[in-house]
Design an enzyme around this catalytic site. Structure first.
Site, PDB file in Angstrom:
ATOM      1  N   CYS A   1       0.820  -1.214   0.000  1.00 18.10           N
ATOM      2  CA  CYS A   1       0.000   0.000   0.000  1.00 18.10           C
ATOM      3  C   CYS A   1       0.853   1.263   0.000  1.00 18.10           C
ATOM      4  O   CYS A   1       0.371   2.337  -0.357  1.00 18.10           O
ATOM      5  CB  CYS A   1      -0.944   0.001   1.203  1.00 18.10           C
ATOM      6  SG  CYS A   1      -0.117  -0.148   2.799  1.00 18.10           S
ATOM      7  N   ASN A   2       2.123   1.145   0.385  1.00 17.26           N
ATOM      8  CA  ASN A   2       2.976   2.329   0.483  1.00 17.26           C
ATOM      9  C   ASN A   2       4.105   2.375  -0.534  1.00 17.26           C
ATOM     10  O   ASN A   2       4.879   3.330  -0.548  1.00 17.26           O
ATOM     11  CB  ASN A   2       3.586   2.421   1.887  1.00 17.26           C
ATOM     12  CG  ASN A   2       2.568   2.893   2.904  1.00 17.26           C
ATOM     13  OD1 ASN A   2       1.799   3.811   2.644  1.00 17.26           O
ATOM     14  ND2 ASN A   2       2.529   2.250   4.050  1.00 17.26           N
TER      15      ASN A   2
ATOM     16  N   ASP B   1       5.440  -5.095  11.441  1.00 20.35           N
ATOM     17  CA  ASP B   1       5.681  -6.519  11.213  1.00 20.35           C
ATOM     18  C   ASP B   1       5.307  -6.961   9.810  1.00 20.35           C
ATOM     19  O   ASP B   1       5.935  -7.850   9.238  1.00 20.35           O
ATOM     20  CB  ASP B   1       4.865  -7.352  12.215  1.00 20.35           C
ATOM     21  CG  ASP B   1       5.509  -7.361  13.598  1.00 20.35           C
ATOM     22  OD1 ASP B   1       6.742  -7.218  13.669  1.00 20.35           O
ATOM     23  OD2 ASP B   1       4.775  -7.509  14.585  1.00 20.35           O
TER      24      ASP B   1
ATOM     25  N   GLY C   1     -13.567  -6.514   3.134  1.00 14.18           N
ATOM     26  CA  GLY C   1     -12.330  -7.235   2.848  1.00 14.18           C
ATOM     27  C   GLY C   1     -11.984  -8.166   3.996  1.00 14.18           C
ATOM     28  O   GLY C   1     -12.325  -7.887   5.154  1.00 14.18           O
TER      29      GLY C   1
END
EC number: 1.2.1.70
Length: 426
Positions: free
Chosen positions: A50-51, A115, A189
């Site tokens: 996502c980043n 993590d 989700g």
């Protein structure tokens, strides 16, 4: 051959751009298939979270290899050449190595020491390795990076009270509502991010949580793990909106799963709804944010909460950096020695062949010698050969570490008749 990393990440690239170059799981095989035809890349690992969206590669030419990877981004995602130039980051050689180690340890993450990135790095390498897109260099790099990240988690406090994007999202929501215990939540989700969000919500006292997923069976499986969670049919997700205070969405859909025109049909304007979209590409139509009473927050809005929780981990991060420097030096020494390894093996083979030949000749001349004497003679001769080649081998390794391996390997090849002296040269 050199290692490079080319990509974009959250540090200087807005979400609107990141989502345009996110590799979906369904895209990966096609992406690797196109990169297989790249003339400059010999080994490839694609990592998309996502980043970040980035490619680690072993290239034959740094300048041409980097440009080829940038051009691949434009072609694969159908973007105009040059539109990503201000967002691309490029790491080369030792900096690329350090980047991969930092990445696996969570030091490059929005949430310091998170993590989840370790598993993502491991899975990215595993996928590339299984399809044959990696070789000795990237296999060694990623395995060492993952091993080092595990060591850091054992030996430092960087992952204590571990935060993830999902847990940051819940903290963010808590800052908005203060008391979550009487709020109703819809989670869209069922992946790891959603599970972490659900666990954090329950820890905050939320009693009404509903989950929905395009594949209903997966949502049912999740509800078995968390009996407190109710399952909603995906087609009924909009019908839940009048009852819901909070929506957290994290799917891998390539399109919006909440669209304004549908959302608006069910939304009661006197309600207050907080939506946190932690998916890339985004799950929620940004136009929904313009509706009265709706607050839509995307990934980049979570940075502030992340920074507030970073201070406690900074000291642990300092220790982690020291460990990484130590392990990077080991890897770089190995990498720079790649040209001399064949020469070293050649020297050992040369010594063994000379020893075998001389032992056979000497044994014929010492027919009357006892087996014990012959055994002693062989031990002494083997020891002698090892001592003779020990210094040249050490010098070859030192030359490799000093990045003079190609030269020394070539000289050793000519002196001892070793043909293939370099596994880095192509």
């Amino acid at each position: 051959m050199e290692i490079v990393v080319v990509g974009i990440n959250y540090k200087n690239t807005p979400l609107q751009i990141r989502e345009k170059v996110a590799f979906l799981k369904s895209d990966l095989e096609r992406a690797y298939g196109q990169l297989d035809n790249n003339h400059y890349a010999r080994e490839i690992v694609i990592l998309s979270t996502c980043n970040r969206s980035e490619i680690t590669a072993v290239v034959t030419d740094i300048k041409k290899g980097v440009q080829a990877l940038k051009s691949f981004y434009y072609r694969f995602f159908g973007l105009e050449e040059g539109t990503l130039e201000e967002y691309f980051f490029v790491n080369v050689s030792d900096e690329a190595v350090k980047h991969v180690f930092y990445l696996a340890a969570g030091l490059e993450s929005l949430v310091l020491g998170e993590d989840q990135i370790l598993g993502q790095v491991r899975d990215a390498h595993g996928f590339a390795h299984e399809r044959g897109s990696t070789g000795a260099i990237l296999n060694k790099l990623y395995r060492e990076a993952v091993t080092t990240a595990k060591r850091i988690k054992r030996e430092t406090a960087i992952s204590e009270h571990s935060l993830s994007i999902s847990s940051i999202a819940v903290k963010f929501i808590e800052q908005i509502f203060e008391d979550l215990s009487h709020k109703k939540v819809l989670v869209i989700g069922v992946g790891k991010m959603s599970r972490i969000a659900i666990e954090n919500l329950m820890a905050k006292g939320v009693e009404e949580i509903y989950v929905t997923n395009r594949t209903k069976g997966h949502a049912i499986d999740l509800s078995k793990r968390y009996p407190e969670v109710g399952v909603i049919d995906f087609h009924d997700r909009y019908k839940m909106i009048p009852q819901i205070d909070i929506i957290i969405t994290s799917t891998s859909a390539p399109h919006y799963v909440l669209k304004r025109e549908e959302f608006e049909k069910y939304y009661a304007k006197d309600n207050r709804v907080c939506i946190v979209d932690i998916a890339v590409p985004r799950d929620v139509d940004p136009e929904i944010n313009s509706l009265k009473g709706v607050s839509l927050y995307e990934l980049d809005a979570l940075k502030k909460v992340s920074l507030e929780n970073m201070e406690s981990r900074m000291e642990a991060a300092k220790v982690a950096v020291e460990i990484i420097i130590e392990e990077c030096i080991k890897f770089e020494n190995w990498y720079h020695c790649l040209p001399v390894f064949p020469a070293i093996e050649g020297l050992k083979t040369f010594g063994e062949s000379v020893l075998t030949e001389e032992l056979e000749s000497l044994t014929k001349r010492l027919e009357k010698a006892s087996d014990k004497d012959k055994e002693l003679i062989e031990i002494v001769m083997r020891s002698l050969v090892k001592k003779i080649i020990k210094k040249p081998i050490l010098n070859l390794k030192r030359a490799g570490e000093d990045q003079k391996g190609e030269l020394y390997a070539r000289v050793a090849s000519e002196l001892f008749g070793i043909n293939d002296y370099s596994c880095k040269r192509r």
